[in-house]
Write a protein that holds these residues in place. Structure first.
Motif, PDB file in Angstrom:
ATOM      1  N   ALA A 164       0.925  -1.194   0.187  1.00  0.00           N
ATOM      2  CA  ALA A 164       0.321  -0.177   0.074  1.00  0.00           C
ATOM      3  C   ALA A 164       0.499   1.413   0.177  1.00  0.00           C
ATOM      4  CB  ALA A 164      -1.233   0.232   1.245  1.00  0.00           C
ATOM      5  N   LEU A 186      -8.014   4.871  -5.978  1.00  0.00           N
ATOM      6  CA  LEU A 186      -8.138   3.994  -4.679  1.00  0.00           C
ATOM      7  C   LEU A 186      -9.161   2.655  -5.039  1.00  0.00           C
ATOM      8  CD1 LEU A 186      -9.536   7.013  -2.115  1.00  0.00           C
ATOM      9  CD2 LEU A 186      -8.161   5.173  -1.929  1.00  0.00           C
ATOM     10  N   LEU A 233      -7.710  -1.725  -4.779  1.00  0.00           N
ATOM     11  CA  LEU A 233      -8.882  -3.029  -4.339  1.00  0.00           C
ATOM     12  C   LEU A 233      -8.218  -4.002  -5.342  1.00  0.00           C
ATOM     13  CD1 LEU A 233     -12.065  -1.483  -4.059  1.00  0.00           C
ATOM     14  CD2 LEU A 233     -10.605  -1.540  -2.136  1.00  0.00           C
ATOM     15  N   MET A 248      -6.094  -0.307   3.596  1.00  0.00           N
ATOM     16  CA  MET A 248      -6.417   0.757   2.564  1.00  0.00           C
ATOM     17  C   MET A 248      -6.605   2.383   3.051  1.00  0.00           C
ATOM     18  SD  MET A 248      -7.287  -0.753   0.159  1.00  0.00           S
ATOM     19  CE  MET A 248      -8.369   0.971  -1.066  1.00  0.00           C
TER      20      MET A 248
END
Length: 226
Positions: free
Chosen positions: A145, A175, A179, A189
């Motif tokens: 991330a 964003l 996923l 996230m």
């Protein structure tokens, strides 16, 4: 009057920026078998429900950057779960870090330069972190991330400068794409969201990001496009 941005100019800028970093740039028409190996690895991860893309999606839309690790270090990359041996074989066959572009990345000059800014971000991460960083990227969702979010910020910055898309819309799109990276729970996230929020606020206030996106925009200014 501004100079129109052509695909030829975008490719020339991409070539120059990759040359400065000592990075190979591989277009899809080269039909490099190493990209196919990487795509099959991504598809295997997808089938196991760990994120990633199915093969057809990856083949059409996913650009990837792979480090060259050399034989003594390939064993570390091979230790990655599931896909490590395949990726180690690819990395060991390469003399330099390489960017493998997807057909979708080459659809138009703006998209090409946005993808180049994103992938050069990964090249800079590889140069700074070495193989240990590459292994952590594959193993630790938080590292993934923290690596992908700033690279998506780089391509968002290029698109914003050239197309004028709103920073909020660009962040939302980034964003959504994140996923597919198997980042796990909400906390991971939120890490990505925090990084992208910096991009959003910077662009909304008329600022410019550092990194490869800045290099792309400087090259466009030199050519009279911006």
């Amino acid at each position: 009057m501004k100079t129109p941005l052509t695909i030829e100019a975008a490719k020339a800028i991409a070539a120059d920026l990759c040359a400065v970093r000592g990075v190979d740039l591989v277009y899809p028409e080269a039909n490099d078998t190493r990209r196919e190996v990487i795509l099959h690895a991504l598809a295997a991860v997808h089938r196991l429900g760990l994120g990633g893309w199915d093969y057809d999606t990856a083949r059409a839309r996913v650009s990837v950057t792979m480090p060259a690790v050399g034989l003594p270090l390939a064993g570390m990359l091979a230790a990655l779960p599931l896909v490590g041996p395949l990726l180690a074989a690819v990395a060991d066959s390469m003399a330099r870090t390489a960017i493998y572009l997807s057909p979708a990345a080459c659809a138009d000059p703006v998209t090409l330069l946005a993808v180049i800014a994103h992938e050069l971000g990964h090249c800079d991460q590889i140069a700074a972190g070495g193989l240990a960083w590459c292994a952590a990227y594959g193993l630790v969702p938080e590292v993934r991330a923290g690596a992908e979010a700033p690279c998506y910020a780089q391509d968002c910055a290029v698109i914003h400068a050239l197309r004028g898309d709103s920073p909020q819309a660009l962040m939302d799109g980034a964003l959504e794409r994140l996923l597919s990276y198997g980042l796990g729970g909400d906390d991971t996230m939120e890490l990505a969201r925090g990084v992208l929020n910096v991009m959003r606020r910077t662009l909304e206030h008329g600022g410019e990001l550092g990194g490869p996106s800045h290099d792309v925009l400087e090259a466009l200014r030199e050519r009279g496009v911006l």
